[in-house]
Design an enzyme around this catalytic site. Sequence first.
Site, PDB file in Angstrom:
ATOM      1  N   GLU A  68      53.849  -4.479  19.409  1.00 56.39           N
ATOM      2  CA  GLU A  68      53.072  -5.554  20.049  1.00 56.39           C
ATOM      3  C   GLU A  68      54.000  -6.590  20.683  1.00 56.39           C
ATOM      4  OE1 GLU A  68      50.122  -7.209  17.398  1.00 56.39           O
ATOM      5  OE2 GLU A  68      49.646  -5.247  16.539  1.00 56.39           O
TER       6      GLU A  68
ATOM      7  N   ASN B  23      51.715  -1.214  10.006  1.00 54.88           N
ATOM      8  CA  ASN B  23      52.064  -2.144  11.083  1.00 54.88           C
ATOM      9  C   ASN B  23      52.007  -3.588  10.573  1.00 54.88           C
ATOM     10  OD1 ASN B  23      52.519  -2.463  14.025  1.00 54.88           O
ATOM     11  ND2 ASN B  23      50.518  -3.481  14.034  1.00 54.88           N
TER      12      ASN B  23
ATOM     13  N   ASP C 277      55.903  -9.312  22.494  1.00 53.63           N
ATOM     14  CA  ASP C 277      55.874 -10.381  23.487  1.00 53.63           C
ATOM     15  C   ASP C 277      56.899 -11.420  23.066  1.00 53.63           C
ATOM     16  OD1 ASP C 277      54.364 -11.663  21.416  1.00 53.63           O
ATOM     17  OD2 ASP C 277      52.482 -11.456  22.507  1.00 53.63           O
TER      18      ASP C 277
ATOM     19  N   HIS D 235      56.240 -10.181  17.764  1.00 49.85           N
ATOM     20  CA  HIS D 235      55.776 -11.360  18.504  1.00 49.85           C
ATOM     21  C   HIS D 235      56.833 -12.449  18.307  1.00 49.85           C
ATOM     22  CE1 HIS D 235      51.838  -9.656  19.283  1.00 49.85           C
ATOM     23  NE2 HIS D 235      51.674  -9.401  18.004  1.00 49.85           N
TER      24      HIS D 235
ATOM     25  N   GLU E 166      49.012  -5.517   8.636  1.00 51.14           N
ATOM     26  CA  GLU E 166      49.217  -6.873   8.098  1.00 51.14           C
ATOM     27  C   GLU E 166      48.769  -7.042   6.653  1.00 51.14           C
ATOM     28  OE1 GLU E 166      47.336  -9.514  10.911  1.00 51.14           O
ATOM     29  OE2 GLU E 166      48.787  -9.053  12.480  1.00 51.14           O
TER      30      GLU E 166
HETATM   31  C1  XIL Z   1      44.801  -9.899  19.075  1.00 49.71           C
HETATM   32  C2  XIL Z   1      44.223  -9.639  20.450  1.00 49.71           C
HETATM   33  O1  XIL Z   1      45.273  -9.585  21.383  1.00 49.71           O
HETATM   34  C3  XIL Z   1      43.243 -10.747  20.810  1.00 49.71           C
HETATM   35  O2  XIL Z   1      42.567 -10.415  22.018  1.00 49.71           O
HETATM   36  C4  XIL Z   1      42.240 -10.955  19.698  1.00 49.71           C
HETATM   37  O3  XIL Z   1      41.423 -12.067  19.984  1.00 49.71           O
HETATM   38  C5  XIL Z   1      42.919 -11.173  18.362  1.00 49.71           C
HETATM   39  O4  XIL Z   1      43.785 -10.072  18.111  1.00 49.71           O
HETATM   40  N1  XIL Z   1      48.326  -8.724  15.580  1.00 49.71           N
HETATM   41  C6  XIL Z   1      47.581  -7.588  15.829  1.00 49.71           C
HETATM   42  C7  XIL Z   1      46.688  -7.534  17.020  1.00 49.71           C
HETATM   43  O5  XIL Z   1      47.736  -6.584  15.121  1.00 49.71           O
HETATM   44  O6  XIL Z   1      45.526  -6.780  16.782  1.00 49.71           O
HETATM   45  C8  XIL Z   1      46.304  -8.918  17.489  1.00 49.71           C
HETATM   46  O7  XIL Z   1      45.585  -8.778  18.696  1.00 49.71           O
HETATM   47  C9  XIL Z   1      47.524  -9.788  17.638  1.00 49.71           C
HETATM   48  C10 XIL Z   1      48.241  -9.947  16.336  1.00 49.71           C
END
Ligand code: XIL
Length: 301
Positions: A234, A169, A236, A205, A127
């Site tokens: 990641e 990422n 969802d 996401h 990020e």
């Molecule tokens: C999130 C986790 O799922 C949570 O448990 C935590 O509180 C915050 O981080 N992008 C990412 C992940 O790269 O590391 C994040 O994970 C979600 C967004």
Amino acid sequence: GTTLAASAAERGRYFGTAVAANKLSDATYVGILNREFDMVTPENEMKWDATEPSQNTFTFGNADRIVASAQANGQRVRGHALAWHSQQPGWVQNLSGSALRSAMVNHITRVASYYRGKIYAWDVVNEAFADGGSGGRRDSNLQRTGNDWIEVAFRTARAADPGAKLCYNDYNTDGQNAKSNAVYAMVSDFKARGVPIDCVGFQSHFNAQSPVPADYQANLQRFADLGVDVQITELDIEGSGTAQADNYARVVRACLAVSRCTGITVWGIRDSDSWRASGTPLLFDAAGNKKPAYTATLNAL
Ligand code: XIL
């Protein structure tokens, strides 16, 4: 195949999930984890605040529990994340300049060395680009140490664990936009100058405000054409029923259509495991039952 991992493997891909160490004693959770998935990402346990809570004191207990569980069950591990503006311990937040740069290099060296040979791919930098149309870097303490911090992070990770794939990422880079264009330019520059980078992770996401982009596959393909693997890291998708199922199938089809898309990771197992405060974005309901999104994903593989 009859599971996500087996079906993905038939297509030469992995199918992973984020795992939380404190759920490894939940029998329902572990049962699904070891039945359906062949790649594991520690959800929080390898982050800077978890692994180096005070400077030069490293704590790997929770991450080790996840790695040991994965190894015992024939699963590979994605390491997440070595350098990130978020989930930094307080002592890091209070550093700047050359002291912070040195601390970053030491952190990457120590964590990647500790897990050398055990990690399929590291999210080396997470990020680092700004949202919106600027096409610039995110303002962060790491960015303020100098624009070369990202390539320094990658070179440091390569030296510490030469066998791991090294990924950049990010989120909101899933379609073609100013932010993904900026990441694309960085990866292109790294490849031209020999900065070690092997893969780009697309967090993916998705929700009503940020749906699966129409040009998702095209965007994955243009990165792959730079000579890096691409991974969905990641996933969802907010929603339910047929609409959610169709969106999951679209994501699977996009990855399968890109030969260098090596696998898909969902960010949790059951809806109740999701980092999202509300909603039902995952493949299993709170009781561990397969949702329509699961069936659509399996059928698309
Ligand atoms: C999130 C986790 O799922 C949570 O448990 C935590 O509180 C915050 O981080 N992008 C990412 C992940 O790269 O590391 C994040 O994970 C979600 C967004």
